[in-house]
Enzyme design. Sequence first.
Site, PDB file in Angstrom:
ATOM      1  CB  THR A  97      25.695 -31.234  39.898  1.00  0.00           C
ATOM      2  OG1 THR A  97      25.157 -30.527  40.257  1.00  0.00           O
ATOM      3  CG2 THR A  97      26.710 -32.570  40.910  1.00  0.00           C
ATOM      4  CB  SER A 136      27.396 -22.926  43.714  1.00  0.00           C
ATOM      5  OG  SER A 136      26.075 -24.405  43.664  1.00  0.00           O
ATOM      6  CB  THR A 137      26.748 -26.982  39.621  1.00  0.00           C
ATOM      7  OG1 THR A 137      27.296 -27.874  40.020  1.00  0.00           O
ATOM      8  CG2 THR A 137      26.245 -27.107  38.088  1.00  0.00           C
ATOM      9  CG  ASN A 138      23.023 -24.587  41.882  1.00  0.00           C
ATOM     10  OD1 ASN A 138      23.455 -25.617  40.708  1.00  0.00           O
ATOM     11  ND2 ASN A 138      22.396 -24.854  42.547  1.00  0.00           N
ATOM     12  CB  THR A 183      -3.610 -14.187  -2.613  1.00  0.00           C
ATOM     13  OG1 THR A 183      -4.857 -14.019  -3.837  1.00  0.00           O
ATOM     14  CG2 THR A 183      -2.530 -13.775  -3.229  1.00  0.00           C
ATOM     15  CB  SER A 314      14.791 -40.177  -8.895  1.00  0.00           C
ATOM     16  OG  SER A 314      14.575 -41.325  -8.564  1.00  0.00           O
ATOM     17  CE  LYS A 320      11.025 -36.137  -8.546  1.00  0.00           C
ATOM     18  NZ  LYS A 320      11.623 -35.854  -7.303  1.00  0.00           N
TER      19      LYS A 320
END
Length: 459
Positions: A97, A136-138, A183, A314, A320
């Site tokens: 609303t 309506s807001t709804n 796997t 790093s 790195k």
Amino acid sequence: MRKESDVLGELFIEDDVYYGLQTARAALYFAVSDARVHPELIRAIALIKKVAAQTNTEIGDLDPVIGHAIVQAAEEVMSGRWDDQFPISAIQGGAGTSTNANVNEVIANRALEILGLPKGSYDRIHPNDHVNLHQSTNDVYSTAMRLAALQLLEELSWRFAELQEALQEKEREFAHIIKLGRTQLQDAVPITLGQEFGAYAQAIARDRWRLYKVGERLRQVSLGGTAVGTGINAPLKYIYLVNEKLRMEFPFGLARNENLVDGIQNMDVFVEVSGLLKAAAVNLAKISNDLRLLASGPRGGIGEIRLPELQAGSTIMPGKVNPVIPELINQVSIKVIANDLAITLAAEGGQLELNAFSPTIAHCLLESMKLLRKAVDIFINYCIKGVEANEERCRELVEKSTVYATVLTPYLGYDTCSELALESIRRGISFRHLVLEKGLMTEETLDKLLEVERLTRPG
């Protein structure tokens, strides 16, 4: 300052703002987060205000002068011109609303200004009586949620198409590179690097198609249903005409929900969309996890691929470089998955004719779409396109492994290959070398059996 008042009291509003009393209260009472209502939702509501004003003018319920001013003001909101006039937290009570009222007030005050009248002259143009006429807001908010989601979903679907193409390009580029399949993180059987990327592309293709198709669920709107879907205070002529005008204005096909009550009270469509966003996030995270593993090292890990070097990894370890883009994608995926849970809980928490938690659903859903859209762009341009194969490392790991034991089992038998595999590991020599050393096969026969095509294709 200007003074605005209603039955709950009065409040002084700064002259230069376009929102009014309802917005000021909501900004105070719901000040729990710096996150604001997504602009896409605001603009979708403004579009609804525009077509509603056009409809009400056409059916004779709104003065044309007022109607035209409201339309112009709504178009300005749709353009993003007044984005700074929506200060309410995205998380708010009232089932949206306050957001609807915010849009009503901004459009009303801007329309007054267009007509040369001072802000707050609500006796001339009222946020509710004129801008919100027959709404309506709804019904407005639930419709706007769908409009905003449809627009972002279209963009997201195209991003996944681009990611699919980028992965397919790598599939072709790496088609000839034999590598160690794994796997449970253990050596398994040979596979090509291209096949791995082809599997990623296929998973993303499913996401692309699912996201494209789920848009159909969002195309049914309940505009005209007003408060609970019964259409109270909205003329039948308005209900049909406003939906027709919305269809003409909106770039994607829309249809009026056959059951307006259902469209207002039930939020399961957004749970469905969010579920597919979650599935896409899971696939992105899986791919990112794999890329980080395959690029691990560069000396102490798998190191079969190289990711683009984008930044120092790093502040203490010189040289790195970290897999920052896959890490970004992983975290975006976590957020999308978390948003899905929030959407699920908010949707199931609805009661009777309205879900009071639709602001959380709207915010989390649109956030997930925008996060994924931007993340996929970054993933394509700063990671996938720059992935390189370390072909020598791929071949080295295959040769050092015992995967050829599986390949040669049909020719040498399971027990013999098991013994050879253990001896290969114990002595630190390749399985291939051991087969030749023991005279179990000629080099010519072995080379033929270990060709890439034979190792990685059915039959």
